[in-house]
Write a protein that holds these residues in place. Sequence first.
Motif, mmCIF file in Angstrom:
data_model
loop_
_atom_site.group_PDB
_atom_site.id
_atom_site.type_symbol
_atom_site.label_atom_id
_atom_site.label_comp_id
_atom_site.label_asym_id
_atom_site.label_seq_id
_atom_site.Cartn_x
_atom_site.Cartn_y
_atom_site.Cartn_z
ATOM 1 N N SER A 13 0.851 -1.200 0.000
ATOM 2 C CA SER A 13 0.000 0.000 0.000
ATOM 3 C C SER A 13 0.882 1.244 0.000
ATOM 4 O O SER A 13 0.630 2.201 -0.737
ATOM 5 N N ASN A 16 2.436 1.822 -3.371
ATOM 6 C CA ASN A 16 1.495 2.320 -4.384
ATOM 7 C C ASN A 16 0.752 3.588 -3.938
ATOM 8 O O ASN A 16 -0.227 3.980 -4.564
ATOM 9 N N GLU A 17 1.228 4.157 -2.844
ATOM 10 C CA GLU A 17 0.671 5.407 -2.298
ATOM 11 C C GLU A 17 -0.828 5.323 -2.085
ATOM 12 O O GLU A 17 -1.609 6.119 -2.597
ATOM 13 N N ILE A 18 -1.232 4.309 -1.375
ATOM 14 C CA ILE A 18 -2.656 4.149 -1.093
ATOM 15 C C ILE A 18 -2.842 3.810 0.382
ATOM 16 O O ILE A 18 -1.975 3.172 0.988
ATOM 17 N N THR A 62 -5.317 9.473 -2.426
ATOM 18 C CA THR A 62 -5.361 8.140 -3.018
ATOM 19 C C THR A 62 -3.970 7.595 -3.121
ATOM 20 O O THR A 62 -3.240 7.690 -3.905
ATOM 21 N N LEU B 497 -8.193 5.394 -8.510
ATOM 22 C CA LEU B 497 -8.143 4.725 -7.205
ATOM 23 C C LEU B 497 -8.229 3.191 -7.385
ATOM 24 O O LEU B 497 -7.482 2.432 -6.765
ATOM 25 N N LYS B 500 -5.014 1.696 -8.557
ATOM 26 C CA LYS B 500 -4.039 1.599 -7.469
ATOM 27 C C LYS B 500 -4.348 0.418 -6.558
ATOM 28 O O LYS B 500 -3.457 -0.340 -6.163
ATOM 29 N N THR B 504 -2.037 -2.837 -6.038
ATOM 30 C CA THR B 504 -1.577 -3.211 -4.691
ATOM 31 C C THR B 504 -1.928 -4.673 -4.393
ATOM 32 O O THR B 504 -1.100 -5.428 -3.871
#
Lengths: 62, 656
Positions: A13, A16-18, A62, B497, B500, B504
Motif C-alpha cells: 500500500s 502504491n501510495e494508497i 489516493t 483509485l 491503485k 496493490t
Amino acid sequence: MKSVLENVLKAESKKNEIDYGIISEIVELNVQYDGSESAEKRRRQSIIKQILENHISNGAET
Amino acid sequence: MSMVFVELKLTNWIPYSGDQNLKFNSAHDVMNMSMIRGQNKGGKSAIIRAIKWVLYGDTGDVSEYQRPLELLNRDAKNNGDFKYSVCFILYNEGKRVEITRTMSVPGGVSIAKDTDFNEELSIKEDKNYIFGDELEGYIKKILPRDISDFFLFDGEMLQQYKGLATSTTAAKKLKIQIEKVIKTPYIKAARDDMNAIKRDLLKAVKDRTDDKQIDLLLTRLEELSIKEEECSNSLERLETDVRTEEEAIKKIESNLRNHEEMIEITKELETVKKRVTHTEHNVQNAKDIMKTQSSNAWTYLASTLIGSRRSDLERKGNELSKFIDENRTNDVLNNLYKESIGHCNLCHGKLTPEQKAHIESKLQEYSTENTSDAEIQLKDIRKLLNKISNTDDLEMLRKQPASYYSNIEQLHEYNIEIENLNKQAKSSEQKDIIDLMQQKVNCENEKKQLDESIERIFNELNGPEGIRKAKKDVDLLYSKLQKDKPIYDRNQSLLELCTKVERTLSETLENLIYQVREEIEEYANEMYSKMTVESSLTSLKINEGFGLDVLDANNEKITTSSAGNQIVAMSLLYGLKKATGLNGPLLIDTPFARVDLEHRQSMLNSYAEMTDQIILLVHSGEINEGGDLEKSIAQNIGARYNIKKESDTNSRLIRI
C-alpha cells in the motif's frame, strides 16, 4: 504477532501510495462475503464501490 | 485469533449415553495439556466428531456418522430417548461463547426414522444470544471450517502434511486450506472485484474523453478487463467442477472400502488368474520343447545307426576342403600377377622381361583346377554331418514330461482355487465393485481433462505474455499519458483509485506467497531441531506446494522414517501457525500412531511449547498409564480423562 499478510499489504500500500485501511477493508469484505454466486459478487462489488466513493468524498489521498 | 477450548458437554452422543462432559484445562498456564486416554473404538474419535458436528453440522465423515440415527447413542435409542446434543464452550477474543446443537424428534414418536429429527442451533456470546441468519456466519467468523483442520486433526492426517509436494487430492485440499489461512483466495477475489468495477468505469471515462490516444488505450483496457473477467470466471467454474469430481472420487473410494473383503477376493482371483495364464504358457512351452526334442532324439537315434558312414564323410570332407584351399591359393597368385601390370607388388619397380618369364613359368607349374564342383560336394557333406547329432536328446526327452505334468497339475490346483474364490464372491457385489471402479476411472479422466483446461486458462491469464501482464502495461502507459492532465470527473478519480487498489492487491499476491514460505520454513526449522532426537545436520526446505523436504548437510534431499515424517509434519504445522498468526488450541487424535518411543518423548516436550493449549486423544499403547512418558510430562497435564468402554453401546468419560 502480526500476520505476514498484514505486513505485505502495508508495504505494498505504501509503495502504491494508497491508504492501507481501504485495502484491508476490501480484503476483509471478501472474507466475510466469500460466495461465488453472481448476485453475491454484485452485492460485494457494490459495497466496495461505495467504500471507494466514500474515500474520494472524504478527500482522502489516493 | 485468540481462542481457548473450555468444555464439551455430550448428551447421547455416539458411544456416550446420557450426559457426560469434558473440561479442558485453561490455557496460558504451565499445565496447558489435556490428555484423554481410551482404547481403540472406545470413543476417542467421537470427541473430535462432536466438536466438528456442533460447529459445522456434520462430523466431516464421508460415508458414516452422517444420519441422525448413526449419531444417536444406541442405548438411548433402545430406551426410546431420541434426543442428542453437543454443547461446546470456548473463549474467543476474551468472550465466553456457548454453542449448542441439538437433534430431537417431536413427542409421540415411538420408533424414530432419520427424517423425523429436527435440528436446533443456539449460540450465546457472553449474555447475548445470536439469532437466525447470523448463526452460521458467527461460527464462520470464529473458526472457519476451512481452517479447522489446523486445530483439530488425527495423527494419520499428519502424513498428508509431509506429502504436500505430491499432487494427491488430500495434499491439494490441504494446500487450498493453507492458502485460505493466508487469505490468498480472498485477495484474488478482491482483485477480480476491482477488475469488474474498473471495467464499468473505463466505459464511462472513455465516453467523456476527446483525446484519441487516450481513447484507444481505454478501449484496449476495457477489452483486456472483459477477457480477464471471462478467464477468471471460467477458472472458478472449472475449479468447482474439479472439486465436484474430487468429492465423487472420495465417495467412491469410501464405498469401495465397504467392500474390502470382496475386493480382497477379487484381487486374489485376479492373481490366481494371472498365475493360470503363466502356467498355461509354461505348459505350451513344455509341449514345444518336447516336440523339438522328439525330432532331435530321432536324429540322435539315427546317428548311432550310421556311425561308420560318418567317418567316411568326415574324411571325404577334409580332402575336398584341402583341394579347394590349394586351388584358391593359385587363383590368388594368378590374379595378383595380372593386377600388377608388369610391376613388383612389393617394391613397385618395373619387372624386366627375364623376371616376367620366370614368374610366368613358376605359375604354370601350379595347375589351377576348377573348385566349384568340390565346393558343392563339401556343402552337401557338411549338411549331412550336421544332421548327425552327438547329443543324447533322448535322455532330455525322458526328463521333459516331468516338468510338463507338474505344470498341468499346478493348473488343476489353480482352477480349484478359482472355483472356491468364485463361490465366496457374490456376483452381485462383484458387479457393484466393477461398476464403482469404472465410475472412479471415469471421474479421474474427467478430472484430468478439467485440470488441463485450468492450466491452459491459467497461463492465458497469468503467463509472461498473458492478459494480466498486457493489462498492467497498458495501465502504466495510460497513467503516464494521464499524468499532469486535469481530472475532470468523479469516474476518472474512481478509476485511478481502482487501478491503485488493483495493483496493490496483485503485487501483494506476488510477494505474499514468497514471504509466507520463507517464514514457515524458518519456524518449521526451529521446531524441527527441537523435535529431532539425534544430533543431526539435517534441515527443512519448503517447496512450491508448501511441503517440506528434508535436506542433509550437503543440501541433498533425503527420505525419512514414519517418525521422521511425523516430526516434519508437526514442524510444518507449527511453522504455518506461527507464520499466519493462527494462535489457538491444538487437538490431536492418535498423535503418535507411527512414532517410536524415543521420538514420542521429544515430540511431547515440544507440543507443550507449540501452542497455548494442547489436547491429546491417545490410546494406552501410545502413552502408558503411569509410564515414564506420562511422568515426564506430568507437570504439563492439567486435565486427565480415561474413556471406560462399558459395553459396545456405552463408554464413560472418567476424570482422574
